[in-house]
Design a protein around this motif. Structure first.
Motif, PDB file in Angstrom:
ATOM      1  N   PHE A  88      -4.665  -0.128  -3.306  1.00 58.91           N
ATOM      2  CA  PHE A  88      -5.351   0.835  -2.453  1.00 58.91           C
ATOM      3  C   PHE A  88      -6.668   0.221  -1.995  1.00 58.91           C
ATOM      4  O   PHE A  88      -7.288  -0.560  -2.715  1.00 58.91           O
ATOM      5  N   ASP A 127      -2.561  10.045   2.802  1.00 56.94           N
ATOM      6  CA  ASP A 127      -3.642  10.128   1.834  1.00 56.94           C
ATOM      7  C   ASP A 127      -3.982  11.594   1.526  1.00 56.94           C
ATOM      8  O   ASP A 127      -3.868  12.458   2.380  1.00 56.94           O
ATOM      9  N   HIS A 173       5.384   0.049   2.569  1.00 55.84           N
ATOM     10  CA  HIS A 173       4.688   1.164   1.918  1.00 55.84           C
ATOM     11  C   HIS A 173       5.686   2.273   1.616  1.00 55.84           C
ATOM     12  O   HIS A 173       6.877   2.165   1.925  1.00 55.84           O
ATOM     13  N   VAL A 231       0.853  -1.190   0.000  1.00 57.31           N
ATOM     14  CA  VAL A 231       0.000   0.000   0.000  1.00 57.31           C
ATOM     15  C   VAL A 231       0.883   1.232   0.000  1.00 57.31           C
ATOM     16  O   VAL A 231       2.087   1.154   0.229  1.00 57.31           O
ATOM     17  N   SER A 232       0.257   2.392  -0.220  1.00 53.81           N
ATOM     18  CA  SER A 232       1.011   3.633  -0.310  1.00 53.81           C
ATOM     19  C   SER A 232       1.404   4.179   1.054  1.00 53.81           C
ATOM     20  O   SER A 232       2.524   4.630   1.260  1.00 53.81           O
ATOM     21  N   TRP A 284       0.877  10.367  -2.472  1.00 53.00           N
ATOM     22  CA  TRP A 284      -0.179   9.351  -2.535  1.00 53.00           C
ATOM     23  C   TRP A 284      -0.688   9.206  -3.960  1.00 53.00           C
ATOM     24  O   TRP A 284      -0.828   8.107  -4.484  1.00 53.00           O
ATOM     25  N   GLY A 309     -10.567   0.982  -1.159  1.00 55.69           N
ATOM     26  CA  GLY A 309     -11.557   2.034  -1.344  1.00 55.69           C
ATOM     27  C   GLY A 309     -12.812   1.577  -2.043  1.00 55.69           C
ATOM     28  O   GLY A 309     -12.873   0.495  -2.630  1.00 55.69           O
ATOM     29  N   ASP A 318      -4.029   3.921   4.134  1.00 54.75           N
ATOM     30  CA  ASP A 318      -4.723   3.007   3.226  1.00 54.75           C
ATOM     31  C   ASP A 318      -5.339   1.820   3.945  1.00 54.75           C
ATOM     32  O   ASP A 318      -6.292   1.226   3.446  1.00 54.75           O
TER      33      ASP A 318
END
Length: 464
Positions: A292, A272, A267, A221-222, A277, A294, A226
């Motif tokens: 990600f 975010d 990461h 993930v970033s 991001w 979402g 996240d």
């Protein structure tokens, strides 16, 4: 959340009156520059007809006000006009203005008003719920909700003591959105059914996948943000239990999971909504990022403008744990139930937005991106699973994958029973202290202690 969908740049304060006429076509609801032509309030129709019913509609973006144009276009016989007030949530302006207008009452009080996930419980279950009409008193009963296949989390959030007071047009159940090319290189496949089992269920499998990705030079993930939404919305209890601050064990575990992400380089340590991001969405960050978390709106309204060369290299699958993120609910002022004409008009619009599963209901247009005739607009996950089951959710960003195949179960797996009306404020405090801990500025106990003290100081809420 919808402030994200239409872009932060359109956060303005405006008031306009929408014309009570069809013709001219509708406008894409996500365009920040759409305004409707003006008309006179409460004007009598020609030929001695009864005066039009004026509906005062309040929102924090122009998205719902723009829907009224499509409603009037598809309901040419509706004897109604909309007076809209849009006040941005920027600097906290919307809620105080809405509260004052609801409390003040009178002919200018909101008849229909919108509330987003960050503060909706205040209006459906909390301090301001006294102003909200029960949907049943508008003639919108539980059977309609069942027939439309509305996700239970949305119903739970919109209800108080078993009485439904608000529903949305979107569904914001979350999925895991991942890079196909990185999946093939690491796991030998980009099939969503296979990747679902690589990353979950549960965080142990997710972190096992993170280790495999890291061996290939990829982050999973970033940033720690996240994973926050899946953790927050899958907790067993919310922040407030019996009037006191409660740290659910799953939320407390965020401290440890966030630290592991950072310590092991899983990461790019981004935040975010900041440039780094977004860079990870386009594949230009410090290391390639796998995915990600979402809902559909993150894909359509955020990633779509950021992916650039990675467009088409994405797919969605079910996440390690069910969650939702964001959403907008529509409520009606209980004063409208005292006027039969207004009650009928308000109920018909709310039904068209939230419960109508027909080909001319808002959700069918919204799901298929057909709000403006002759143009292909943005497709989105909607509240009704019935509508999504008969809609085309294929999008280019996902390499042609039908996202509704994933978002229908994602919406069903989300929970709406762990929210409080204080979440927006408490979440900010919690995430700041988690970063203090993961950055090495505080030890674990100190971060928790500071968090508890801040909640006490700012919200006057004691800890358990």
């Amino acid at each position: 959340m919808k402030r994200v969908l239409v872009g932060l740049s359109l956060m303005l304060v405006m008031s306009s009156v929408l014309a009570a006429c069809g013709g001219g076509g509708s406008k894409e609801p996500n365009s920040p520059n759409n305004t409707a032509p003006a008309t006179n309030n409460g004007s009598a129709s020609k030929g001695g007809e009864s005066p039009k019913v004026t509906i005062n509609l309040w929102s924090f973006t122009d998205e719902i006000p723009n829907m009224t144009q499509k409603y009037l276009e598809t309901h040419p016989d509706a004897n109604v006009e909309f007076k809209t007030t849009v006040i941005a949530t920027t600097d906290g302006a919307y809620q105080p203005a809405l509260d004052q207008a609801l409390a003040g009452g009178g002919k200018d009080a909101p008849d229909i008003y919108a509330a987003e996930a960050a503060f909706v419980l205040k209006y459906t279950q909390g301090d301001a719920s006294i102003y909200a009409a029960n949907y049943a008193d508008l003639g919108l009963d539980d059977q309609m909700v069942k027939d439309a296949g509305i996700a239970q989390y949305s119903v739970d959030i919109g209800s108080k003591d078993g009485e439904l007071k608000g529903l949305g047009y979107q569904a914001t159940g979350g999925a895991f959105i991942y890079r196909r090319s990185l999946a093939k290189d690491t796991f030998g496949t980009d099939d969503p059914a296979a990747i679902k089992n690589e990353i979950g269920p549960g965080w142990d499998k997710f972190f096992a996948a993170a280790a495999k990705l890291k061996a290939k030079g990829y982050g999973i993930v970033s940033g720690d943000g996240d994973i926050w939404h899946p953790i927050e919305n899958s907790s067993d209890k919310g922040w407030i239990v019996d009037g006191k601050l409660h740290i659910d064990p799953k939320r407390e575990q965020f401290l440890d999971l966030a630290k592991e992400l950072k310590d092991k380089g899983y990461h790019n340590d981004t935040r975010d909504w900041q440039e780094a991001w977004y860079a990870d969405m386009s594949g230009t960050g410090a290391q390639p990022i796998f995915g990600f978390f979402g809902p559909a709106w993150l894909i359509n309204y955020v990633m779509n403008g950021q992916v650039k060369d990675t467009n088409g290299d994405w797919a969605v699958t079910e996440p390690p744990t069910g969650f939702f993120w964001g959403g907008t609910w529509l409520l009606a002022n209980n004063e409208v139930t005292k006027d039969e004409a207004k009650k009928a008009a308000v109920a018909d619009f709310i039904k068209w937005v939230t419960l109508d599963t027909s080909d001319t209901g808002l959700q069918t247009y919204w799901a298929n991106g057909t709000m403006k005739e002759g143009e292909q607009g943005t497709k989105d996950s909607v509240a009704s699973s019935v509508v999504m089951s008969k809609s085309n959710g294929e999008i280019e960003l996902l390499g042609g994958q039908n996202m509704f195949d994933v978002f229908v179960p994602a919406n069903a797996n989300a929970s709406g029973k762990n929210l409080t009306q204080f979440d927006e404020s408490i979440n900010l405090l919690w995430r700041d202290q988690v970063r203090e801990y993961t950055s090495g500025n505080k030890d674990r106990a100190s971060a928790i202690a500071t968090f508890k003290q801040q909640v006490k100081d700012q919200l006057d809420i004691d800890s358990e």
